[in-house]
Write an enzyme that holds these catalytic residues in place. Sequence first.
Site, PDB file in Angstrom:
ATOM      1  N   ASN A 254       0.864  -1.180   0.000  1.00 44.00           N
ATOM      2  CA  ASN A 254       0.000   0.000   0.000  1.00 44.00           C
ATOM      3  C   ASN A 254       0.903   1.233   0.000  1.00 44.00           C
ATOM      4  O   ASN A 254       1.530   1.538   1.007  1.00 44.00           O
ATOM      5  CB  ASN A 254      -0.881  -0.057   1.261  1.00 44.00           C
ATOM      6  CG  ASN A 254      -1.701   1.204   1.470  1.00 44.00           C
ATOM      7  OD1 ASN A 254      -1.787   2.055   0.586  1.00 44.00           O
ATOM      8  ND2 ASN A 254      -2.307   1.321   2.643  1.00 44.00           N
TER       9      ASN A 254
ATOM     10  N   LYS B 165       0.098   4.317  -0.202  1.00 41.75           N
ATOM     11  CA  LYS B 165      -0.515   5.470   0.481  1.00 41.75           C
ATOM     12  C   LYS B 165      -0.281   6.753  -0.314  1.00 41.75           C
ATOM     13  O   LYS B 165      -0.333   6.735  -1.537  1.00 41.75           O
ATOM     14  CB  LYS B 165       0.020   5.567   1.921  1.00 41.75           C
ATOM     15  CG  LYS B 165      -0.159   4.254   2.696  1.00 41.75           C
ATOM     16  CD  LYS B 165       0.133   4.378   4.161  1.00 41.75           C
ATOM     17  CE  LYS B 165      -0.043   3.022   4.841  1.00 41.75           C
ATOM     18  NZ  LYS B 165       0.187   3.080   6.276  1.00 41.75           N
TER      19      LYS B 165
ATOM     20  N   HIS C 152      -9.408   1.354   5.520  1.00 42.30           N
ATOM     21  CA  HIS C 152      -8.098   1.370   6.177  1.00 42.30           C
ATOM     22  C   HIS C 152      -8.200   2.251   7.425  1.00 42.30           C
ATOM     23  O   HIS C 152      -8.957   3.226   7.437  1.00 42.30           O
ATOM     24  CB  HIS C 152      -7.057   1.929   5.197  1.00 42.30           C
ATOM     25  CG  HIS C 152      -5.659   1.810   5.696  1.00 42.30           C
ATOM     26  ND1 HIS C 152      -5.136   2.682   6.620  1.00 42.30           N
ATOM     27  CD2 HIS C 152      -4.682   0.910   5.430  1.00 42.30           C
ATOM     28  CE1 HIS C 152      -3.886   2.315   6.885  1.00 42.30           C
ATOM     29  NE2 HIS C 152      -3.591   1.254   6.180  1.00 42.30           N
TER      30      HIS C 152
ATOM     31  N   GLU D 164      -6.448   4.527   8.495  1.00 44.76           N
ATOM     32  CA  GLU D 164      -6.199   5.956   8.234  1.00 44.76           C
ATOM     33  C   GLU D 164      -7.450   6.628   7.664  1.00 44.76           C
ATOM     34  O   GLU D 164      -7.693   7.814   7.910  1.00 44.76           O
ATOM     35  CB  GLU D 164      -4.996   6.107   7.288  1.00 44.76           C
ATOM     36  CG  GLU D 164      -3.695   5.772   8.023  1.00 44.76           C
ATOM     37  CD  GLU D 164      -2.604   5.184   7.144  1.00 44.76           C
ATOM     38  OE1 GLU D 164      -2.685   5.275   5.906  1.00 44.76           O
ATOM     39  OE2 GLU D 164      -1.645   4.616   7.715  1.00 44.76           O
TER      40      GLU D 164
ATOM     41  N   GLU E 174      -5.112  -5.308  10.788  1.00 43.65           N
ATOM     42  CA  GLU E 174      -4.082  -4.296  10.968  1.00 43.65           C
ATOM     43  C   GLU E 174      -4.272  -3.592  12.319  1.00 43.65           C
ATOM     44  O   GLU E 174      -5.027  -2.609  12.402  1.00 43.65           O
ATOM     45  CB  GLU E 174      -4.163  -3.255   9.845  1.00 43.65           C
ATOM     46  CG  GLU E 174      -3.929  -3.834   8.475  1.00 43.65           C
ATOM     47  CD  GLU E 174      -3.345  -2.799   7.522  1.00 43.65           C
ATOM     48  OE1 GLU E 174      -2.277  -3.066   6.973  1.00 43.65           O
ATOM     49  OE2 GLU E 174      -3.941  -1.724   7.379  1.00 43.65           O
TER      50      GLU E 174
ATOM     51  N   GLY F 261       2.896   1.739  10.950  1.00 41.30           N
ATOM     52  CA  GLY F 261       3.851   2.840  10.809  1.00 41.30           C
ATOM     53  C   GLY F 261       4.614   3.159  12.079  1.00 41.30           C
ATOM     54  O   GLY F 261       5.275   4.193  12.167  1.00 41.30           O
TER      55      GLY F 261
ATOM     56  N   SER G  76       3.791  -2.632  10.247  1.00 42.88           N
ATOM     57  CA  SER G  76       5.248  -2.714  10.389  1.00 42.88           C
ATOM     58  C   SER G  76       5.831  -4.063   9.952  1.00 42.88           C
ATOM     59  O   SER G  76       6.739  -4.586  10.593  1.00 42.88           O
ATOM     60  CB  SER G  76       5.674  -2.376  11.822  1.00 42.88           C
ATOM     61  OG  SER G  76       5.266  -1.053  12.141  1.00 42.88           O
TER      62      SER G  76
HETATM   63  P1  PGA Z   1       3.103  -0.062   7.725  1.00 45.33           P
HETATM   64  O1  PGA Z   1       1.627   0.177   7.149  1.00 45.33           O
HETATM   65  O2  PGA Z   1       3.647  -1.299   7.050  1.00 45.33           O
HETATM   66  O3  PGA Z   1       3.873   1.178   7.326  1.00 45.33           O
HETATM   67  O4  PGA Z   1       2.991  -0.231   9.187  1.00 45.33           O
HETATM   68  C1  PGA Z   1       0.739  -0.899   6.966  1.00 45.33           C
HETATM   69  C2  PGA Z   1      -0.569  -0.402   6.424  1.00 45.33           C
HETATM   70  O5  PGA Z   1      -1.044   0.665   6.833  1.00 45.33           O
HETATM   71  O6  PGA Z   1      -1.197  -1.064   5.562  1.00 45.33           O
END
Ligand code: PGA
Length: 250
Positions: free
Chosen positions: A10, A12, A95, A97, A167, A173, A213
């Site tokens: 992803n 983003k 997601h 976010e 997730e 992140g 992560s």
């Molecule tokens: P990350 O993000 O690998 O940077 O933790 C995962 C995601 O939001 O899908």
Amino acid sequence: MARRLLIAGNWKLHKTVEEAVALAGDIAAGLMRDDLDVLVIPGFLSLEPVALSLSASPVLVGGQNLFWEDQGAYTGEVSGPMLKACKAEQVIIAHSERRLYFNETEKTAAKRVQAALKAGLTPLLCVGETLGEREADQTDGVLESQLAGGLAGLKPAQAEKLIIAYEPVWAIGTGQTATEEQANRAHAFIRAWLGACFGKQVANQCRILYGGSVKPENAAGLMRQKEIDGALVGGASLQAESFLGIIEAA
Ligand code: PGA
């Protein structure tokens, strides 16, 4: 029947069109495995250029979100048929976010899931608890309400096509990955829920990805877990080397 692993990146809000096409090219060139699926999820503007650049490669392309109406006066939105026309095959829905910064809810998640299926896209529904919810021992309840909300009204034949991403918000992140046991346990809970709601066959077939992560160093351990069928990768999918490292380790 063994479920085929899926490693999804992803991207983003990263990469211009030119940068996205270059990254896709590096991933396609370095991909040495054909025993798993690889999916890249660029920003909307890069979707078609990336899909065209990957047309001779097995790497799949998906969208980061979609609106539930096919067309109309909805400034700034992107619909399922638009994604499909750009050769997207999967689409991320809800997601964390999107939930956090854009007020998305279980209700809108359900509308997006239906719209994705109607457009012939595979919905990749994200679920996961915050740190506070985990510490208050509410993980199962949160997963249950996100699944029940986002998948409301779905028939078993539709549910067969789903991908779920677990997730945990506290792992996204942050560099703080869920342990293999924590992730596997949450995945088992999700699979049991799918089984109770849509039947055993759907539950056994449905791929459940872990996200939060994921890095080349922790991918092997996570992917070895019985209930983990792949990864949704953010940060480490932005460089070909680390994304390919995760694919190699999986
Ligand atoms: P990350 O993000 O690998 O940077 O933790 C995962 C995601 O939001 O899908």
